[in-house]
Design a protein around this motif. Structure first.
Motif, PDB file in Angstrom:
ATOM      1  N   ILE A  27       0.852  -1.185   0.000  1.00 18.55           N
ATOM      2  CA  ILE A  27       0.000   0.000   0.000  1.00 18.55           C
ATOM      3  C   ILE A  27       0.889   1.237   0.000  1.00 18.55           C
ATOM      4  CG2 ILE A  27      -1.700   1.337   1.311  1.00 18.55           C
ATOM      5  CD1 ILE A  27      -2.789  -1.313   2.370  1.00 18.55           C
ATOM      6  N   ILE A  28       0.666   2.101  -0.968  1.00 13.10           N
ATOM      7  CA  ILE A  28       1.410   3.359  -1.067  1.00 13.10           C
ATOM      8  C   ILE A  28       0.433   4.510  -0.892  1.00 13.10           C
ATOM      9  CG2 ILE A  28       2.821   4.838  -2.543  1.00 13.10           C
ATOM     10  CD1 ILE A  28       3.828   2.348  -3.945  1.00 13.10           C
ATOM     11  N   ASN A  29       0.639   5.319   0.129  1.00 15.02           N
ATOM     12  CA  ASN A  29      -0.187   6.493   0.379  1.00 15.02           C
ATOM     13  C   ASN A  29       0.560   7.735  -0.086  1.00 15.02           C
ATOM     14  OD1 ASN A  29      -2.325   5.061   1.542  1.00 15.02           O
ATOM     15  ND2 ASN A  29      -1.408   5.127   3.576  1.00 15.02           N
ATOM     16  N   VAL A  30      -0.019   8.420  -1.056  1.00 13.72           N
ATOM     17  CA  VAL A  30       0.601   9.640  -1.584  1.00 13.72           C
ATOM     18  C   VAL A  30       0.174  10.807  -0.705  1.00 13.72           C
ATOM     19  CG1 VAL A  30       0.869  11.162  -3.558  1.00 13.72           C
ATOM     20  CG2 VAL A  30       0.614   8.691  -3.920  1.00 13.72           C
ATOM     21  N   SER A  31       1.122  11.329   0.037  1.00 18.82           N
ATOM     22  CA  SER A  31       0.879  12.452   0.931  1.00 18.82           C
ATOM     23  C   SER A  31       1.419  13.727   0.279  1.00 18.82           C
ATOM     24  CB  SER A  31       1.546  12.179   2.284  1.00 18.82           C
ATOM     25  OG  SER A  31       1.335  13.242   3.177  1.00 18.82           O
ATOM     26  N   SER A  32       2.204  14.484   0.998  1.00 18.16           N
ATOM     27  CA  SER A  32       2.762  15.743   0.505  1.00 18.16           C
ATOM     28  C   SER A  32       3.823  16.194   1.492  1.00 18.16           C
ATOM     29  CB  SER A  32       1.662  16.810   0.424  1.00 18.16           C
ATOM     30  OG  SER A  32       2.210  18.112   0.283  1.00 18.16           O
ATOM     31  N   ASN A  33       4.753  17.033   1.032  1.00 21.83           N
ATOM     32  CA  ASN A  33       5.685  17.574   2.021  1.00 21.83           C
ATOM     33  C   ASN A  33       4.982  18.556   2.952  1.00 21.83           C
ATOM     34  OD1 ASN A  33       5.615  19.843   0.214  1.00 21.83           O
ATOM     35  ND2 ASN A  33       7.656  20.430   0.907  1.00 21.83           N
ATOM     36  N   SER A  34       3.708  18.854   2.665  1.00 16.90           N
ATOM     37  CA  SER A  34       2.892  19.627   3.614  1.00 16.90           C
ATOM     38  C   SER A  34       2.608  18.829   4.875  1.00 16.90           C
ATOM     39  CB  SER A  34       1.568  20.048   2.969  1.00 16.90           C
ATOM     40  OG  SER A  34       1.780  21.049   1.997  1.00 16.90           O
ATOM     41  N   GLY A  35       2.880  17.528   4.847  1.00 19.21           N
ATOM     42  CA  GLY A  35       2.808  16.741   6.063  1.00 19.21           C
ATOM     43  C   GLY A  35       3.997  16.959   6.965  1.00 19.21           C
ATOM     44  N   ARG A  36       4.981  17.742   6.497  1.00 18.19           N
ATOM     45  CA  ARG A  36       6.191  18.045   7.275  1.00 18.19           C
ATOM     46  C   ARG A  36       6.352  19.534   7.539  1.00 18.19           C
ATOM     47  NH1 ARG A  36      11.032  14.754   6.749  1.00 18.19           N
ATOM     48  NH2 ARG A  36      10.524  12.644   6.065  1.00 18.19           N
ATOM     49  N   VAL A  37       6.027  20.362   6.534  1.00 19.97           N
ATOM     50  CA  VAL A  37       6.223  21.812   6.644  1.00 19.97           C
ATOM     51  C   VAL A  37       4.871  22.504   6.517  1.00 19.97           C
ATOM     52  CG1 VAL A  37       8.566  21.720   5.740  1.00 19.97           C
ATOM     53  CG2 VAL A  37       6.668  22.024   4.160  1.00 19.97           C
ATOM     54  N   HIS A  38       4.805  23.730   6.996  1.00 15.82           N
ATOM     55  CA  HIS A  38       3.505  24.384   7.136  1.00 15.82           C
ATOM     56  C   HIS A  38       3.563  25.810   6.616  1.00 15.82           C
ATOM     57  CE1 HIS A  38       4.334  21.578  10.551  1.00 15.82           C
ATOM     58  NE2 HIS A  38       3.377  20.954   9.898  1.00 15.82           N
ATOM     59  N   GLN A  39       2.570  26.158   5.794  1.00 16.34           N
ATOM     60  CA  GLN A  39       2.479  27.483   5.210  1.00 16.34           C
ATOM     61  C   GLN A  39       1.106  28.077   5.501  1.00 16.34           C
ATOM     62  OE1 GLN A  39       4.945  28.964   3.780  1.00 16.34           O
ATOM     63  NE2 GLN A  39       6.377  27.318   3.215  1.00 16.34           N
ATOM     64  N   PRO A  40       1.028  29.403   5.710  1.00 21.13           N
ATOM     65  CA  PRO A  40      -0.273  30.044   5.890  1.00 21.13           C
ATOM     66  C   PRO A  40      -1.213  29.707   4.738  1.00 21.13           C
ATOM     67  CG  PRO A  40       1.488  31.583   6.394  1.00 21.13           C
ATOM     68  CD  PRO A  40       2.151  30.370   5.804  1.00 21.13           C
ATOM     69  N   SER A  41      -2.485  29.582   5.044  1.00 21.26           N
ATOM     70  CA  SER A  41      -3.570  29.257   4.110  1.00 21.26           C
ATOM     71  C   SER A  41      -3.683  27.764   3.817  1.00 21.26           C
ATOM     72  CB  SER A  41      -3.443  30.024   2.780  1.00 21.26           C
ATOM     73  OG  SER A  41      -3.569  31.410   2.983  1.00 21.26           O
TER      74      SER A  41
END
Length: 261
Positions: free
Chosen positions: A147-161
């Motif tokens: 099983i491969i879950n495609v996440s994002s580097n937004s799961g590590r870093v955070h930006q406004p909005s």
């Protein structure tokens, strides 16, 4: 003259593997289905847009592959289960699940539409959880699966909005880690893929001014060459072709110019 794609398929460890891809009507899902099919995998295509799935299935079949279009909404568990049942009946099982369905609807917390939050949680998180739940019994019974879950580097870093979007990706990361801990006795493999800035249809859902500010903050101010969906699909291909005793647990995959992680 020998067909190079047929030669590639014949020598591929993916030959005959039975793959279900969510979000297959566009973006990373579309590219992943094409790449895996070109390496000999049988691919079941799950998304809401039936006409896009039919188009992709016809393209894969005409190139000598085997594809099955499965129109379904990942936010409805019953539809996901029915799609998995159909893929199982057609292929004899599902060896690989690639969860790539996702949406990105940015907005400042004080101004955001809570309905957008609900949609992101439903697609980005619950859709992946539903698909994993639907394929797991068969994988565990056979003692093999990935099983491969495609996440994002937004799961590590955070930006406004992007608070809600990042929250769904953090949650998907937690779910993936716990899933791996629960299923390893069955010799199932679980991978979390965290792509960085990628040029895909996902970005069309977002306010372009907000997205431009986000991309500007990711680079060095001199522009950034985004990854393509094929780039990300090839990361998925690489994780699937690791030796059977190897689990590629997590991949952070970004443009070389991206500096915000």
């Amino acid at each position: 003259m020998i067909d190079t794609q047929q030669t590639q398929q014949a020598s591929s460890p993916l030959l005959g593997r039975r793959v279900l891809v969510t979000g297959a009507s566009s973006g990373i899902g579309w590219a992943t289905a094409r790449v895996l099919a070109s390496h000999g995998a049988q691919v079941a295509l799950l998304a809401r847009r039936a006409e896009r799935l039919t188009e992709l299935a016809q393209e894969i079949d005409s190139a000598g592959g085997h594809a099955l279009a499965l129109p379904a909404d990942v936010t409805e568990f019953g539809q996901v289960q029915t799609a998995v049942d159909r893929a199982t009946a057609e292929f004899g099982g599902v060896d690989v699940l690639v969860n790539s369905a996702g949406i990105m609807l940015p907005g400042l917390i004080a101004e955001a539409d809570p309905a957008d939050w609900d949609r992101m949680v439903s697609v980005n998180l619950m859709g992946s959880m539903y698909a994993a739940r639907a394929v797991l019994p068969g994988m565990q019974e056979r003692g093999q699966g990935h099983i491969i879950n495609v996440s994002s580097n937004s799961g590590r870093v955070h930006q406004p909005s992007f608070a809600a979007y990042a929250a769904t990706k953090h949650a998907l990361g937690a779910f993936t880690t716990i899933l791996r801990k629960e299923v390893y006795p069955s010799r199932l493999r679980v991978t979390l893929l965290e792509p960085g800035a990628t040029e895909s249809e996902l970005s069309q859902h977002a306010d372009q001014e907000v997205l431009g500010d986000l991309l500007a903050g990711m680079g060095d101010g001199n522009g950034m060459r985004l990854m393509t969906t094929d780039d990300v699909a090839n990361a998925i291909l690489w994780s699937l072709t690791a030796p059977p005793h190897v689990n590629v647990g997590e991949i952070l995959y970004t443009p070389v110019d991206q500096r915000d992680w």
